[in-house]
Design a protein around this motif. Structure first.
Motif, PDB file in Angstrom:
ATOM      1  N   VAL A 196      -2.163  -2.782   5.454  1.00 23.24           N
ATOM      2  CA  VAL A 196      -1.247  -1.744   5.002  1.00 23.24           C
ATOM      3  C   VAL A 196      -1.837  -1.037   3.791  1.00 23.24           C
ATOM      4  N   VAL A 197      -1.826   0.290   3.831  1.00 24.43           N
ATOM      5  CA  VAL A 197      -2.262   1.068   2.678  1.00 24.43           C
ATOM      6  C   VAL A 197      -1.080   1.931   2.249  1.00 24.43           C
ATOM      7  N   PRO A 198      -0.422   1.607   1.132  1.00 26.74           N
ATOM      8  CA  PRO A 198       0.686   2.459   0.703  1.00 26.74           C
ATOM      9  C   PRO A 198       0.150   3.694  -0.022  1.00 26.74           C
ATOM     10  N   VAL A 199       0.819   4.826   0.178  1.00 21.51           N
ATOM     11  CA  VAL A 199       0.450   6.028  -0.573  1.00 21.51           C
ATOM     12  C   VAL A 199       1.716   6.658  -1.128  1.00 21.51           C
ATOM     13  N   ILE A 200       1.567   7.351  -2.241  1.00 21.35           N
ATOM     14  CA  ILE A 200       2.697   8.088  -2.801  1.00 21.35           C
ATOM     15  C   ILE A 200       2.666   9.457  -2.135  1.00 21.35           C
ATOM     16  N   ALA A 201       3.668   9.744  -1.337  1.00 20.08           N
ATOM     17  CA  ALA A 201       3.672  10.983  -0.571  1.00 20.08           C
ATOM     18  C   ALA A 201       4.150  12.137  -1.432  1.00 20.08           C
ATOM     19  N   ARG A 202       3.867  13.358  -1.012  1.00 25.34           N
ATOM     20  CA  ARG A 202       4.339  14.574  -1.692  1.00 25.34           C
ATOM     21  C   ARG A 202       4.182  14.450  -3.194  1.00 25.34           C
ATOM     22  N   ALA A 203       3.005  14.064  -3.638  1.00 21.77           N
ATOM     23  CA  ALA A 203       2.826  13.786  -5.056  1.00 21.77           C
ATOM     24  C   ALA A 203       2.839  15.039  -5.913  1.00 21.77           C
ATOM     25  N   ASP A 204       2.996  16.210  -5.304  1.00 22.34           N
ATOM     26  CA  ASP A 204       3.020  17.402  -6.152  1.00 22.34           C
ATOM     27  C   ASP A 204       4.345  17.564  -6.876  1.00 22.34           C
ATOM     28  N   SER A 205       5.283  16.608  -6.697  1.00 23.31           N
ATOM     29  CA  SER A 205       6.512  16.694  -7.474  1.00 23.31           C
ATOM     30  C   SER A 205       6.443  15.832  -8.727  1.00 23.31           C
ATOM     31  N   LEU A 206       5.291  15.181  -8.964  1.00 20.48           N
ATOM     32  CA  LEU A 206       5.159  14.332 -10.151  1.00 20.48           C
ATOM     33  C   LEU A 206       4.063  14.885 -11.047  1.00 20.48           C
ATOM     34  N   ILE A 238     -16.430  -5.433  -6.875  1.00 19.00           N
ATOM     35  CA  ILE A 238     -16.390  -4.338  -7.854  1.00 19.00           C
ATOM     36  C   ILE A 238     -15.800  -3.093  -7.217  1.00 19.00           C
ATOM     37  N   LEU A 239     -16.308  -2.769  -6.023  1.00 19.09           N
ATOM     38  CA  LEU A 239     -15.847  -1.565  -5.344  1.00 19.09           C
ATOM     39  C   LEU A 239     -14.360  -1.641  -5.052  1.00 19.09           C
ATOM     40  N   ASN A 240     -13.970  -2.805  -4.499  1.00 21.40           N
ATOM     41  CA  ASN A 240     -12.567  -2.941  -4.116  1.00 21.40           C
ATOM     42  C   ASN A 240     -11.634  -3.022  -5.313  1.00 21.40           C
ATOM     43  N   SER A 241     -12.120  -3.599  -6.412  1.00 23.60           N
ATOM     44  CA  SER A 241     -11.249  -3.641  -7.596  1.00 23.60           C
ATOM     45  C   SER A 241     -10.946  -2.248  -8.090  1.00 23.60           C
ATOM     46  N   LYS A 242     -11.973  -1.396  -8.016  1.00 25.10           N
ATOM     47  CA  LYS A 242     -11.727  -0.005  -8.452  1.00 25.10           C
ATOM     48  C   LYS A 242     -10.673   0.628  -7.566  1.00 25.10           C
ATOM     49  N   LEU A 243     -10.773   0.353  -6.260  1.00 22.88           N
ATOM     50  CA  LEU A 243      -9.791   0.908  -5.332  1.00 22.88           C
ATOM     51  C   LEU A 243      -8.411   0.339  -5.595  1.00 22.88           C
ATOM     52  N   ARG A 244      -8.372  -0.972  -5.774  1.00 25.43           N
ATOM     53  CA  ARG A 244      -7.075  -1.616  -5.969  1.00 25.43           C
ATOM     54  C   ARG A 244      -6.381  -1.099  -7.210  1.00 25.43           C
ATOM     55  N   ASP A 245      -7.169  -0.668  -8.180  1.00 24.43           N
ATOM     56  CA  ASP A 245      -6.564  -0.139  -9.394  1.00 24.43           C
ATOM     57  C   ASP A 245      -5.873   1.193  -9.134  1.00 24.43           C
ATOM     58  N   ARG A 246      -6.395   1.934  -8.133  1.00 25.69           N
ATOM     59  CA  ARG A 246      -5.845   3.263  -7.896  1.00 25.69           C
ATOM     60  C   ARG A 246      -4.802   3.291  -6.783  1.00 25.69           C
ATOM     61  N   ILE A 247      -4.697   2.183  -6.049  1.00 27.34           N
ATOM     62  CA  ILE A 247      -3.707   2.180  -4.976  1.00 27.34           C
ATOM     63  C   ILE A 247      -2.349   1.910  -5.589  1.00 27.34           C
ATOM     64  N   PRO A 248      -1.271   2.550  -5.227  1.00 30.78           N
ATOM     65  CA  PRO A 248      -1.189   3.559  -4.172  1.00 30.78           C
ATOM     66  C   PRO A 248      -1.686   4.927  -4.611  1.00 30.78           C
ATOM     67  N   PHE A 249      -2.454   5.583  -3.724  1.00 32.37           N
ATOM     68  CA  PHE A 249      -2.974   6.906  -4.035  1.00 32.37           C
ATOM     69  C   PHE A 249      -1.844   7.915  -4.000  1.00 32.37           C
ATOM     70  N   ALA A 250      -1.910   8.875  -4.902  1.00 28.96           N
ATOM     71  CA  ALA A 250      -0.917   9.943  -4.920  1.00 28.96           C
ATOM     72  C   ALA A 250      -1.511  11.105  -4.129  1.00 28.96           C
ATOM     73  N   VAL A 251      -0.941  11.372  -2.968  1.00 25.69           N
ATOM     74  CA  VAL A 251      -1.580  12.345  -2.078  1.00 25.69           C
ATOM     75  C   VAL A 251      -0.688  13.541  -1.811  1.00 25.69           C
ATOM     76  N   VAL A 252      -1.348  14.619  -1.468  1.00 19.30           N
ATOM     77  CA  VAL A 252      -0.681  15.836  -1.058  1.00 19.30           C
ATOM     78  C   VAL A 252      -1.389  16.273   0.216  1.00 19.30           C
ATOM     79  N   GLY A 253      -0.632  16.676   1.206  1.00 17.67           N
ATOM     80  CA  GLY A 253      -1.266  17.103   2.448  1.00 17.67           C
ATOM     81  C   GLY A 253      -1.085  18.592   2.637  1.00 17.67           C
ATOM     82  N   ALA A 254      -2.056  19.220   3.270  1.00 14.55           N
ATOM     83  CA  ALA A 254      -1.916  20.649   3.528  1.00 14.55           C
ATOM     84  C   ALA A 254      -2.788  21.008   4.700  1.00 14.55           C
ATOM     85  N   ASP A 255      -2.292  21.898   5.557  1.00 12.65           N
ATOM     86  CA  ASP A 255      -3.188  22.315   6.634  1.00 12.65           C
ATOM     87  C   ASP A 255      -3.421  23.816   6.631  1.00 12.65           C
ATOM     88  N   ARG A 256      -3.072  24.470   5.512  1.00 13.30           N
ATOM     89  CA  ARG A 256      -3.374  25.907   5.406  1.00 13.30           C
ATOM     90  C   ARG A 256      -4.500  26.116   4.430  1.00 13.30           C
TER      91      ARG A 256
END
Lengths: 358, 361
Positions: free
Chosen positions: A189-199, A236-254
């Motif tokens: 499971v990879v959790p992400v913060i959706a619609r992060a443009d409201s934060l 090392i690689l994964n610790s860096k990732l784990r520090d940033r998870i959950p990623f705050a993402v914004v999606g766009a297709d335009r």
């Protein structure tokens, strides 16, 4: 819940760097490295399979995110206001596409879960999802135990589940916690913060820290799991990732024009949010994780850990009643789905009618 | 009659002028002295920016010691009602504002019982007012009835959620509902229009009665009419709240700072915050009136019809009364029969003792 039984990765025992096999002195180049090229050619011929599931409440941008990730219209995202009613019960849709890039073919299957968490009473809304995941494992298992197996078993198991957390800015909701607790034991499971443009940036950081704390408190082990780090580089690689998870993402297709470049983004009255700009959102990190760096790792862990756990539970149950204590309820049967599996013998030499066909 | 009095009561310039055109000023003065009371309820899922919006609207910090509960606490919590009162004064006019917050709404996995607490709170306030109104000393009735409810709709959905519809249907006959789209800075202009239209369609489809702004009177000036028209066209309002001062284009504005730009709270091109504030302020009186004339009267007539008995036993009571009456009737008939028999006996006994002997068995 059965305790998670972790079988060690079979690859680790045959590693040449394990202490029991001393390195042997080479007298000249042999050409062993050519095996890498052979692997590559074989892989390109066969192509890759990747199955991803997106889970979250409606309107959190799941379809748009998938389109953005694979830079193609995998889903025709349903724009709001086009009269698409929220389904009354949770349904699962899968869509398969073959994407090609530089000669490498990827057979991508995306499973969407519209209706998740949208009802007034969301109790047990995770059951159909768990049922679907277990059903894919079951299908693979049934193929694997056949006497004459196919050369390449079609892999429909879910390799990764991306969970979209709504950007409330406070902490995880009870529904999120229930779902994550149950799913982490069955799938990556990879959790992400959706619609992060409201934060804003500070709110994002605070939210992220709180989510990480919630995950630790409730013992939710998300991908990349700490116990599967194989060596120090991985750690090392994964610790860096784990520090940033959950990623705050914004999606766009335009696409929009910014400084003369064409970028994917969202245009508002106060600015353009660029999806691939690390200063704006963390979408590149998610994309790198899922596609560029950890795709094979996701598949490996699904195959070596989650699938093996499932297999062990099923094989242990096989001489008990089919619906033993560890058995998870499958989704209600529809014509294309698997019916309840019959007990099968553990030893593969036995000639059983039950293994011939479902 | 002293000589000074006629001087005080001279007729002003125009004949036929009585002088009651001064009445509104008197009302104005009295109400300024008395002050206004307004109760606003905010309902919505957690994390939609309700508290921030309230603080921005009234330029105060209503929740100075706020602690956001952690995930574990949220699991066990039920919906609570928290009322905070603040007295705001502006140019001599006092406003006693009560904001009723409903933390825990929509948090649980099963939200079926979410609104019971809220509805019973609203009913309780009506009940209290009714009790005070029917009491002996009616001079200082405190009006704690909920005059307006801001219902926060999530901008992340595709319209109204089933919970939104169910809740609004449950309270649209008790309180004025003003739907508000929260965190509007996450939507582009097109998305906002689509969402507003979708919400209005769904409200109509489910027959939800939201608060409708009264049309401007025909004798009002054009500006006011235009303003009312604009307000009506923007419902539901999509708002952004903030009390942080950000530097933008050389001046300090209230807004939210993002890497890609600044969202200004008071910029009508960015969001409808100003419209919401205008609506609230110009129609505060109307909201109170509708609460008094419509919702409260509905409640009162329902209540008095029931006459103090509980609603669930109403039908039972009717049957019970019928049964009781029938039983009483039977008893009376038996009594009459007995009395008649006795009288007959007495009469026969009085007629002739010999006859009575004969009748004795």
């Amino acid at each position: 819940m059965d305790p998670l039984r972790r079988s060690p990765s079979p690859c680790s025992s045959s590693r040449p760097s394990s202490p029991s096999t001393p390195p042997c002195e080479m007298l000249g180049p042999v050409g062993i490295e050519a095996v890498l090229d052979q692997l590559k050619i074989k892989a390109m011929k066969m192509g890759f399979e990747f199955n991803i599931m997106v889970v979250g409440q409606s309107g959190l941008g799941k379809s748009t995110m998938v389109n953005t990730l694979f830079k193609s219209k995998v889903w025709k995202s349903n724009p709001p206001g086009l009269g698409v009613p929220t389904p009354q019960t949770l349904q699962l849709h899968s869509v398969t596409h073959v994407i090609e890039e530089k000669g490498v073919k990827l057979k991508l299957t995306v499973t969407d879960t519209p209706g998740f968490g949208d009802q007034i009473n969301n109790d047990k809304c995770w059951d159909p999802i768990l049922g679907y995941i277990n059903e894919q494992y079951e299908r693979y298992l049934q193929e694997e135990i056949l006497i004459t197996r196919q050369r390449h078993i079609p892999d429909t198991r879910v390799h990764c589940c991306v969970y979209f957390v709504p950007p409330t800015g406070h902490c995880l909701r009870p529904l999120d916690i229930e779902f994550l607790q149950r799913l982490c034991q069955t799938v990556n499971v990879v959790p992400v913060i959706a619609r992060a443009d409201s934060l804003t940036m500070e709110e994002r950081e605070a939210f992220r820290r709180r989510i990480q704390q919630n995950l630790r408190t409730h013992c939710i082990d998300i991908y990349p799991q700490k116990c599967f780090d194989e060596d120090i580089n991985d750690k090392i690689l994964n610790s860096k990732l784990r520090d940033r998870i959950p990623f705050a993402v914004v999606g766009a297709d335009r696409e929009h024009l910014v400084d003369g470049r064409c970028v994917l983004g969202r245009k508002t009255k106060w600015g353009i949010i660029e999806v691939e700009n690390m200063a704006h959102c963390e979408f590149p990190l998610l994309r790198d994780l899922l596609i560029r760096s950890h795709l094979q790792d996701l598949k490996d862990i699904t195959h070596n850990v989650h699938y093996e756990n499932y297999r062990v539970i099923r094989l242990n149950e096989s001489h008990l009643l089919p619906r033993g204590p560890g058995w998870v309820n499958l989704a209600p049967a529809s014509p294309g789905q698997l019916t309840s599996p019959r007990p099968f013998k553990v030893c593969r030499g036995a000639h059983d009618d039950s293994e011939d066909e479902f | 009659m002293s000589k000074q009095q006629p001087a005080q009561f001279i007729n002003p310039e125009t004949p036929g002028y009585v002088g009651f055109a001064n009445l509104p000023n008197q009302v104005h003065r009295k109400s300024v002295k008395k002050g206004f009371e307004f109760t606003l309820m905010v309902v919505g899922e957690s994390g939609l920016g309700k508290s921030t919006l309230i603080n921005s609207l009234f330029l105060t910090d209503l929740y100075p010691e706020r602690v956001i509960p952690g995930a574990a606490e949220k699991i066990e919590r039920t919906v609570q009602i928290e009322a905070s009162t603040v007295e705001i004064e502006e140019r001599g006019v006092k406003l006693r504002l009560t904001v009723v917050d409903t933390p825990g709404y929509g948090d649980a996995i099963n939200c079926r019982d979410c609104f019971k607490t809220i509805i019973s709170y609203i009913d309780e306030q009506f009940e209290r007012y009714l009790h005070d109104e029917s009491g002996l000393n009616r001079r200082h009735i405190v009006d704690n009835r909920v005059h307006c409810c801001f219902y926060f709709i999530s901008p992340f959905g595709h319209g109204l959620k089933p919970l939104d519809v169910a809740f609004m249907k449950a309270i649209h006959n008790k309180v004025n509902i003003v739907p508000v789209i929260a965190k509007a800075d996450t939507l582009t202009l097109k998305e906002r229009e689509r969402l507003k239209k979708r919400i209005l369609d769904e409200i109509e489809e489910h027959n939800i009665k939201i608060y409708h702004l009264p049309d401007a009177e025909s004798d009002e000036d054009e500006d006011f009419k235009e303003q009312t028209r604009l307000l009506k066209a923007s419902i539901p309002f999509s708002v952004v709240g903030s009390n942080q001062l950000i530097e933008a284009k050389g001046k300090k504005v209230r807004g939210r700072l993002y890497p890609w730009g600044v969202v200004e709270v008071e910029n009508p091109e960015h969001n409808d915050f100003l419209k919401l504030r205008t609506m609230l302020i110009t129609h505060m009186q109307d909201l109170q009136e509708v609460t008094q004339d419509l919702h409260y009267e509905n409640f009162r007539s329902e209540r008095l019809k029931r006459g103090g008995r509980k609603v669930e036993n109403e039908d039972m009571n009717k049957d019970q009364i019928l049964l009781e009456k029938e039983a009483e009737l039977r008893r009376m008939q038996e009594m009459i029969a007995r009395m008649q028999a006795q009288m007959q006996l007495q009469m026969q006994g009085g007629d002739g003792d010999g006859g009575a002997l004969g009748h004795h068995v």
